[in-house]
Design an enzyme around this catalytic site. Structure first.
Site, PDB file in Angstrom:
ATOM      1  N   GLU A  49      65.031  30.721  92.662  1.00 35.06           N
ATOM      2  CA  GLU A  49      64.833  29.300  92.697  1.00 35.06           C
ATOM      3  C   GLU A  49      65.913  28.871  93.606  1.00 35.06           C
ATOM      4  OE1 GLU A  49      65.542  25.076  90.316  1.00 35.06           O
ATOM      5  OE2 GLU A  49      65.863  27.011  89.242  1.00 35.06           O
ATOM      6  N   ASP A  74      72.490  28.528  94.257  1.00 33.60           N
ATOM      7  CA  ASP A  74      73.014  27.452  94.781  1.00 33.60           C
ATOM      8  C   ASP A  74      74.424  27.725  95.094  1.00 33.60           C
ATOM      9  OD1 ASP A  74      73.837  24.458  94.901  1.00 33.60           O
ATOM     10  OD2 ASP A  74      71.942  24.019  93.846  1.00 33.60           O
ATOM     11  N   ASP A 123      67.097  18.663  98.775  1.00 35.17           N
ATOM     12  CA  ASP A 123      67.447  17.685  99.549  1.00 35.17           C
ATOM     13  C   ASP A 123      66.456  17.775 100.765  1.00 35.17           C
ATOM     14  OD1 ASP A 123      68.670  15.982 101.401  1.00 35.17           O
ATOM     15  OD2 ASP A 123      70.608  16.166 100.753  1.00 35.17           O
ATOM     16  N   LYS A 127      67.370  13.027 108.068  1.00 35.28           N
ATOM     17  CA  LYS A 127      67.759  13.035 109.551  1.00 35.28           C
ATOM     18  C   LYS A 127      68.027  14.319 110.229  1.00 35.28           C
ATOM     19  CE  LYS A 127      69.809   8.355 109.091  1.00 35.28           C
ATOM     20  NZ  LYS A 127      70.930   7.639 109.314  1.00 35.28           N
ATOM     21  N   ASP A 157      59.668  15.121  95.133  1.00 39.83           N
ATOM     22  CA  ASP A 157      59.434  13.393  95.007  1.00 39.83           C
ATOM     23  C   ASP A 157      59.435  12.830  96.261  1.00 39.83           C
ATOM     24  OD1 ASP A 157      62.393  13.924  94.963  1.00 39.83           O
ATOM     25  OD2 ASP A 157      62.386  11.717  95.221  1.00 39.83           O
ATOM     26  N   THR A 197      62.857  18.649  85.170  1.00 39.05           N
ATOM     27  CA  THR A 197      64.373  18.686  85.511  1.00 39.05           C
ATOM     28  C   THR A 197      64.877  17.098  84.973  1.00 39.05           C
ATOM     29  OG1 THR A 197      64.542  17.873  87.847  1.00 39.05           O
ATOM     30  CG2 THR A 197      64.143  20.157  87.353  1.00 39.05           C
ATOM     31  N   TYR A 198      66.195  17.085  84.920  1.00 37.61           N
ATOM     32  CA  TYR A 198      66.856  15.837  84.539  1.00 37.61           C
ATOM     33  C   TYR A 198      66.459  14.695  85.529  1.00 37.61           C
ATOM     34  CZ  TYR A 198      70.818  12.318  84.642  1.00 37.61           C
ATOM     35  OH  TYR A 198      71.491  11.172  84.437  1.00 37.61           O
ATOM     36  N   TYR A 199      66.626  15.167  86.884  1.00 32.67           N
ATOM     37  CA  TYR A 199      66.356  14.328  88.222  1.00 32.67           C
ATOM     38  C   TYR A 199      64.897  14.020  88.332  1.00 32.67           C
ATOM     39  CZ  TYR A 199      71.085  14.680  89.406  1.00 32.67           C
ATOM     40  OH  TYR A 199      72.682  14.715  89.517  1.00 32.67           O
TER      41      TYR A 199
END
Length: 217
Positions: A49, A74, A123, A127, A157, A197-199
């Site tokens: 992941e 991460d 993310d 740009k 999303d 997930t939370y987000y």
């Protein structure tokens, strides 16, 4: 740095389900090519992941598929600590967390060592296309460690990242498996895509639609 973050950063390398390699060291070589023999207790397909944050998705997937070994990657140790602690509390032996930079994956995983990868709410770098985890630069890196024909999953999303990834799949002549513009409306029974997930919950509360792509590398 807040005190709680300092405490978590100090504790992270001591957790027995976490590895920290923010710098490559010959004195402390990573388990490149040896994840299934030195890191995990059982030899099983390895799934990454990428940009896992708090590792919620790794935990959810590991609970659904105990016959696979999951590695959440991460660089942000404070977030990794949250997932690592939860995995330990749940007694999940098929989850590990790895603090490192994703663009150094080939230093830490061997050729053909990885079977599958998930990119969940990364993310979109509106740009900076080269920083997107589905940019050809990263696909080239994934090919160094993943088996030919391995599947990559993207859940997002972001309309920008979703459309961009479809363009890359076409340009790279990759095999598209699933293109779903509204996961929770059209695939509500899929257990892996139903993990939230939370987000993700925040995105949904804000009226955003969750998209999903899967393709073969």
């Amino acid at each position: 740095m807040p005190k709680i973050k300092e405490q978590r950063m100090e504790e992270l390398p001591k957790l027995n389900n976490t590895l920290v390699y923010t710098e490559f060291s010959k004195e402390n070589p990573p388990p490149r090519g040896k994840w299934n023999t030195e890191v995990f207790d059982k030899e099983q397909p390895i799934v990454l992941e990428l940009a896992c944050g708090k590792g919620e998705y790794s935990i959810g997937l590991a609970e659904i598929e105990p016959d696979k070994n999951y590695v959440g990657v991460d660089v942000k140790g404070n977030r990794l600590w949250v997932g690592a602690k939860e995995a330990l509390e749940k007694g999940l032996e098929n989850v590990r967390y790895f603090r490192s930079y994703i663009d150094h994956l080939d230093l830490y995983f061997g050729e053909n060592e990885v079977d599958e990868a998930w990119i969940v709410f990364s993310d979109p770098y509106l740009k900076k296309k080269r920083k997107r985890l589905t940019h050809p630069k990263f696909l080239k890196l994934y090919r160094k460690v993943m088996k030919p024909g391995s599947v990559i999953h993207l859940k997002t999303d972001s309309d920008v990242l979703y459309e961009y990834t479809k363009e890359i799949i076409q340009k790279e002549d990759l095999e598209l498996i699933t293109d779903e513009p509204d996961v929770h409306k059209n695939l509500p029974e899929d257990p892996k895509l139903s993990i939230r997930t939370y987000y993700e919950n925040i995105h949904i509360e804000n009226g955003k639609t969750i998209k999903y792509l899967s393709f073969k590398l």
